[in-house]
Design a protein around this motif. Structure first.
Motif, PDB file in Angstrom:
ATOM      1  N   CYS A  54      32.428  -2.131  49.867  1.00  7.86           N
ATOM      2  CA  CYS A  54      31.285  -2.138  50.507  1.00  7.86           C
ATOM      3  C   CYS A  54      30.567  -0.838  50.462  1.00  7.86           C
ATOM      4  N   PHE A  55      31.456   0.299  50.572  1.00 10.36           N
ATOM      5  CA  PHE A  55      30.661   1.466  50.217  1.00 10.36           C
ATOM      6  C   PHE A  55      29.911   1.491  49.109  1.00 10.36           C
ATOM      7  N   ALA A  56      30.377   1.080  47.965  1.00  8.54           N
ATOM      8  CA  ALA A  56      29.720   1.028  46.748  1.00  8.54           C
ATOM      9  C   ALA A  56      28.562   0.034  46.676  1.00  8.54           C
ATOM     10  N   LYS A  57      28.550  -0.924  47.510  1.00  9.60           N
ATOM     11  CA  LYS A  57      27.236  -1.726  47.592  1.00  9.60           C
ATOM     12  C   LYS A  57      26.149  -0.964  48.640  1.00  9.60           C
ATOM     13  N   TRP A  58      26.552  -0.287  49.570  1.00  4.64           N
ATOM     14  CA  TRP A  58      25.662   0.181  50.229  1.00  4.64           C
ATOM     15  C   TRP A  58      25.038   1.402  49.530  1.00  4.64           C
TER      16      TRP A  58
END
Length: 181
Positions: free
Chosen positions: A80-84
């Motif tokens: 999720c962090f990588a996506k954002w």
């Protein structure tokens, strides 16, 4: 916020916390948010820590026991962090916002940042994102703060160099015109 359920989690980016601390109003922010779960991320804490030498008052953010730490450790949380980070941009300056947005998404909470570009990206992807003026308007609506007191806080934050969309004297008209909160 509403009478139908508990307030959502608020996940804070560095800017709001930084300027409330520098204005010596972090205790006021805490009091306005009493009863609300407030989190930040390790990335934001490190941004704050990096500024302590220049602005010693930032240490109050690091000591704030009312401000929990959103963990981004599991594989799903890291994804999720990588996506954002990809959506916002992965420069070092944007990692705080990416961490806040991922924590807000994972907790089904509200991201709190005053970075206009990041706000636009978050909202474009369906995330609820608000800034400092919204927090103050919400506190005013909830009867925790009157309009004059909110305006005084706005002016104190601006005096620290924070850029906000209104001044203290225009807080009330701005909030009414823009439908905050």
């Amino acid at each position: 916020m509403s009478d139908v359920g508990p307030d959502p989690v608020l996940v804070f980016d560095a800017m709001c916390l930084n300027h409330f601390a520098r204005a010596e109003r972090l205790d006021v922010l805490r009091d306005l948010l009493a009863g609300t779960v407030c989190l930040t991320t390790h990335v934001v804490r490190e941004e704050i820590r990096a500024g302590v030498e220049t602005y010693p008052l930032l240490h109050t953010v690091l000591d704030a026991d009312w401000l929990g730490l959103a963990r981004l450790d599991s594989l799903d949380e890291i994804r999720c962090f990588a996506k954002w980070a990809q959506r916002i941009g992965s420069s070092g300056r944007n990692l705080g916002e990416a961490s806040v947005f991922s924590a807000a998404e994972l907790s089904r909470g509200i991201a709190v940042t005053d970075d206009r570009e990041a706000v636009a990206v978050g909202r474009a992807h369906g995330l609820e994102v608000h800034g400092t003026v919204w927090l103050l308007a919400r506190a005013s609506q909830d009867g925790k703060l009157n309009e004059v007191a909110a305006g005084n806080i706005v002016d104190a934050l601006i005096a620290t160099g924070m850029r906000l969309p209104c001044s203290g004297s225009t807080f009330g008209p701005y909030v009414r015109r823009h439908g905050c909160p």
